[in-house]
Design a protein around this motif. Structure first.
Motif, PDB file in Angstrom:
ATOM      1  N   GLY A  69      46.208  -1.336 132.143  1.00 17.65           N
ATOM      2  CA  GLY A  69      44.871  -0.692 131.401  1.00 17.65           C
ATOM      3  C   GLY A  69      43.540  -1.989 131.257  1.00 17.65           C
ATOM      4  O   GLY A  69      43.876  -2.954 131.859  1.00 17.65           O
ATOM      5  N   SER A  80      48.138   9.372 122.438  1.00 18.47           N
ATOM      6  CA  SER A  80      48.609   9.467 123.973  1.00 18.47           C
ATOM      7  C   SER A  80      48.520  10.899 124.346  1.00 18.47           C
ATOM      8  O   SER A  80      48.695  12.007 123.468  1.00 18.47           O
ATOM      9  CB  SER A  80      50.133   9.116 123.899  1.00 18.47           C
ATOM     10  N   HIS A 108      48.824   8.654 129.434  1.00 20.73           N
ATOM     11  CA  HIS A 108      47.709   7.956 129.321  1.00 20.73           C
ATOM     12  C   HIS A 108      47.743   7.833 127.500  1.00 20.73           C
ATOM     13  O   HIS A 108      48.110   8.521 126.874  1.00 20.73           O
ATOM     14  CB  HIS A 108      46.409   9.012 129.254  1.00 20.73           C
ATOM     15  N   SER A 109      47.247   6.389 127.098  1.00 17.77           N
ATOM     16  CA  SER A 109      47.206   6.078 125.908  1.00 17.77           C
ATOM     17  C   SER A 109      45.797   5.548 125.466  1.00 17.77           C
ATOM     18  O   SER A 109      45.436   4.682 126.338  1.00 17.77           O
ATOM     19  CB  SER A 109      48.287   5.287 125.665  1.00 17.77           C
ATOM     20  N   ILE A 110      45.292   5.662 124.267  1.00 19.40           N
ATOM     21  CA  ILE A 110      44.146   5.026 123.886  1.00 19.40           C
ATOM     22  C   ILE A 110      44.470   4.294 122.645  1.00 19.40           C
ATOM     23  O   ILE A 110      45.152   4.901 121.874  1.00 19.40           O
ATOM     24  CB  ILE A 110      42.834   5.955 123.784  1.00 19.40           C
ATOM     25  N   SER A 153      39.632  -1.926 121.275  1.00 19.54           N
ATOM     26  CA  SER A 153      40.012  -0.798 121.805  1.00 19.54           C
ATOM     27  C   SER A 153      40.571  -1.061 123.370  1.00 19.54           C
ATOM     28  O   SER A 153      40.316  -2.074 124.029  1.00 19.54           O
ATOM     29  CB  SER A 153      39.001   0.196 121.945  1.00 19.54           C
ATOM     30  N   ALA A 154      41.471  -0.424 123.813  1.00 18.06           N
ATOM     31  CA  ALA A 154      42.435  -0.231 124.930  1.00 18.06           C
ATOM     32  C   ALA A 154      42.846   0.927 125.588  1.00 18.06           C
ATOM     33  O   ALA A 154      42.808   2.091 124.779  1.00 18.06           O
ATOM     34  CB  ALA A 154      43.568  -1.213 124.889  1.00 18.06           C
ATOM     35  N   TYR A 155      42.725   1.098 126.896  1.00 12.54           N
ATOM     36  CA  TYR A 155      43.191   2.076 127.681  1.00 12.54           C
ATOM     37  C   TYR A 155      44.186   1.657 128.377  1.00 12.54           C
ATOM     38  O   TYR A 155      44.190   0.735 129.123  1.00 12.54           O
ATOM     39  CB  TYR A 155      42.162   2.680 128.435  1.00 12.54           C
ATOM     40  N   TYR A 165      47.476   3.033 131.101  1.00 12.81           N
ATOM     41  CA  TYR A 165      47.841   4.350 132.088  1.00 12.81           C
ATOM     42  C   TYR A 165      49.527   4.061 132.210  1.00 12.81           C
ATOM     43  O   TYR A 165      49.621   2.908 132.596  1.00 12.81           O
ATOM     44  CB  TYR A 165      47.190   4.467 133.531  1.00 12.81           C
TER      45      TYR A 165
END
Length: 230
Positions: free
Chosen positions: A13, A188, A193-195, A224-226, A228
């Motif tokens: 991510g 999630s 996917h997670s934010i 912030s992070a995304y 996969y």
């Protein structure tokens, strides 16, 4: 949840961090990093950290890790006022973390030392967090008390004899205690996917606040992070 954690051991991510500078003339900065997560048995990679789970029991454990140390701002906020000072290097921190999980929250204690070409100092921190869930979000407010050795404080916030100027007196701080309030939230979805969103505010010790190259007593960080998962 635990089942998802068991199924997906890898993640890629991006991580975005906005940070207010405490240095005189320093600019607030926004930086973007790639983010990697991986687990192989007891070994793990999590962002800038590479480590091993040394021991784990029902509600406590011990981790050992190597990681890039983001304790201090190595470019001093790109301050023009401080551009003639010695360049700073990123530190590589070797640390041991002990954690304990209870129904009333999570506690961890970390000690670490620079093993690279950075500050050559030592740090210790005590963190308490209280995880909770709200409408699918995993939320955790936290408080941390951190100690940094004189080597760390002098490396980032000191003024050597060679760096003295008319408006920049000699200054060599000692060790000090910093205090941090934080809030993190993770969401999630679709299993893969997670934010992640985090905000932190650090209140620095008087040893740092009294430095002639420091203009703010606290620093606010939002990130912030995304991720996969696969």
């Amino acid at each position: 949840d635990d089942n998802d954690g068991d199924e997906y051991k890898y993640g890629l991510g991006a991580f975005v961090m906005a940070q207010a500078s405490i240095f005189a003339g320093g600019k607030d900065e926004v930086e973007v990093y790639p983010w990697i997560q991986a687990e192989w048995g007891h070994f793990f990679v999590n962002g800038p950290s590479l480590g091993i789970l040394v021991r784990e029991r029902d509600n406590w454990g011990v981790l050992a890790s190597l990681e890039l140390d983001f304790t201090g701002d190595t470019d001093r906020g790109d301050s023009q006022q401080l551009s003639d000072m010695n360049e700073l290097n990123e530190a590589v921190l070797a640390s041991i973390q002990m954690f304990y999980v209870t129904d009333r929250g999570e506690i961890d204690f970390t000690i670490g030392s620079d093993i690279g070409v950075g500050h050559k100092g030592y740090m210790a921190s005590f963190n308490y967090g209280y995880p909770m869930e709200f409408r699918g979000w995993e939320i955790e407010p936290s408080i941390e008390i951190g100690w940094s050795s004189k080597e760390i404080n002098r490396y980032f916030y000191g003024v050597s004899e060679m760096e003295v100027r008319a408006n920049r007196p000699f200054y060599q701080p000692n060790a000090g205690m910093n205090y941090e309030l934080g809030l993190s939230a993770m969401y999630s979805f679709d299993q893969r996917h997670s934010i992640l969103v985090e905000v932190e505010n650090t209140i620095y010790s008087s040893e740092i606040r009294n430095s002639p190259i420091v203009s703010n007593s606290n620093a606010f960080v939002a990130s912030s992070a995304y991720i996969y998962h696969f």
